[in-house]
Design a protein around this motif. Structure first.
Motif, PDB file in Angstrom:
ATOM      1  N   ILE A 117      24.329  39.325  41.748  1.00 15.38           N
ATOM      2  CA  ILE A 117      24.250  39.665  43.162  1.00 15.38           C
ATOM      3  C   ILE A 117      23.328  40.880  43.278  1.00 15.38           C
ATOM      4  O   ILE A 117      23.526  41.892  42.586  1.00 15.38           O
ATOM      5  CB  ILE A 117      25.651  39.971  43.745  1.00 15.38           C
ATOM      6  N   GLY A 127      26.064  43.596  41.174  1.00 16.72           N
ATOM      7  CA  GLY A 127      27.058  43.215  40.180  1.00 16.72           C
ATOM      8  C   GLY A 127      26.880  41.780  39.740  1.00 16.72           C
ATOM      9  O   GLY A 127      25.962  41.081  40.179  1.00 16.72           O
ATOM     10  N   ALA A 129      29.178  38.048  38.743  1.00 22.16           N
ATOM     11  CA  ALA A 129      30.427  37.328  38.998  1.00 22.16           C
ATOM     12  C   ALA A 129      30.485  36.111  38.090  1.00 22.16           C
ATOM     13  O   ALA A 129      29.449  35.545  37.724  1.00 22.16           O
ATOM     14  CB  ALA A 129      30.494  36.901  40.461  1.00 22.16           C
ATOM     15  N   GLU A 134      33.754  34.401  43.473  1.00 19.01           N
ATOM     16  CA  GLU A 134      33.668  35.836  43.187  1.00 19.01           C
ATOM     17  C   GLU A 134      32.315  36.394  43.666  1.00 19.01           C
ATOM     18  O   GLU A 134      32.250  37.511  44.177  1.00 19.01           O
ATOM     19  CB  GLU A 134      33.826  36.098  41.693  1.00 19.01           C
ATOM     20  N   LEU A 138      31.715  39.318  46.561  1.00 20.83           N
ATOM     21  CA  LEU A 138      30.905  40.511  46.348  1.00 20.83           C
ATOM     22  C   LEU A 138      29.823  40.635  47.421  1.00 20.83           C
ATOM     23  O   LEU A 138      29.546  41.739  47.907  1.00 20.83           O
ATOM     24  CB  LEU A 138      30.301  40.482  44.945  1.00 20.83           C
ATOM     25  N   ALA A 141      31.522  41.804  50.609  1.00 21.23           N
ATOM     26  CA  ALA A 141      31.943  43.204  50.503  1.00 21.23           C
ATOM     27  C   ALA A 141      30.774  44.166  50.745  1.00 21.23           C
ATOM     28  O   ALA A 141      30.996  45.337  51.054  1.00 21.23           O
ATOM     29  CB  ALA A 141      32.556  43.456  49.129  1.00 21.23           C
ATOM     30  N   HIS A 142      29.554  43.663  50.614  1.00 20.32           N
ATOM     31  CA  HIS A 142      28.367  44.505  50.788  1.00 20.32           C
ATOM     32  C   HIS A 142      27.568  44.172  52.047  1.00 20.32           C
ATOM     33  O   HIS A 142      26.401  44.549  52.163  1.00 20.32           O
ATOM     34  CB  HIS A 142      27.476  44.413  49.550  1.00 20.32           C
TER      35      HIS A 142
END
Length: 158
Positions: A117, A127, A129, A134, A138, A141-142
């Motif tokens: 990502i 990150g 995953a 997952e 992510l 979340a961003h």
């Protein structure tokens, strides 16, 4: 039959091209329809590419773009953005036409089955995953606060 559409000897015929939604007509109906048609088009197209790959190169890994697209499409916030791919990377635009407005992270399906990502329009990694779900968690979340549905083209006349 086009010679490009024949499978290797002993593998049977390649899958037929999918019937894709009319993206031009969807754009004419508005941003919501353009986004929905684009999601359908990407999933169908990448499924077809994966099926062809599996027949032409059995046993060779194929990036997890299809499960990634399905996971992203299932996420309501991402489903309202205009998706597109570039070299297997899944990107999300806040505009349904070029120039793209990229505010959401991009996802690269890796050949080892994981997902990378990255920040929008950047090589900076947020990150990794192990699953499409997952990876999408992510991404969400961003997302920037207040990110709304994709809009159509900006009127340059005024």
């Amino acid at each position: 039959m086009n010679s490009n559409d024949s499978a290797p000897v002993g593998h049977g015929p390649l899958p037929a091209r999918p019937d894709l939604p009319d993206l031009v007509a969807a754009h004419e109906r508005g941003p919501y329809d353009a986004v929905e048609a684009r999601w359908q088009q990407l999933v169908l197209t990448w499924q077809w590419h994966r099926e062809r790959h599996e027949l032409r190169a059995p046993g060779r890994p194929y990036p997890g773009i299809v499960p990634l697209l399905k996971a992203a499409r299932a996420e309501p916030t991402l489903r309202q953005l205009y998706p597109f791919t570039s070299h297997h990377t899944l990107c999300f635009s806040s505009r349904t036409t070029y120039p793209w407005v990229l505010l959401a992270p991009a996802v690269d399906p890796l050949i080892d089955g994981r997902f990378r990502i990255r920040q929008p329009r950047s090589s900076t990694v947020i990150g990794y995953a192990d699953s499409p779900e997952e990876a999408i968690a992510l991404v969400t979340a961003h997302l920037p606060a207040g990110l709304g549905p994709a809009v159509g083209p900006v009127n340059s006349t005024g």
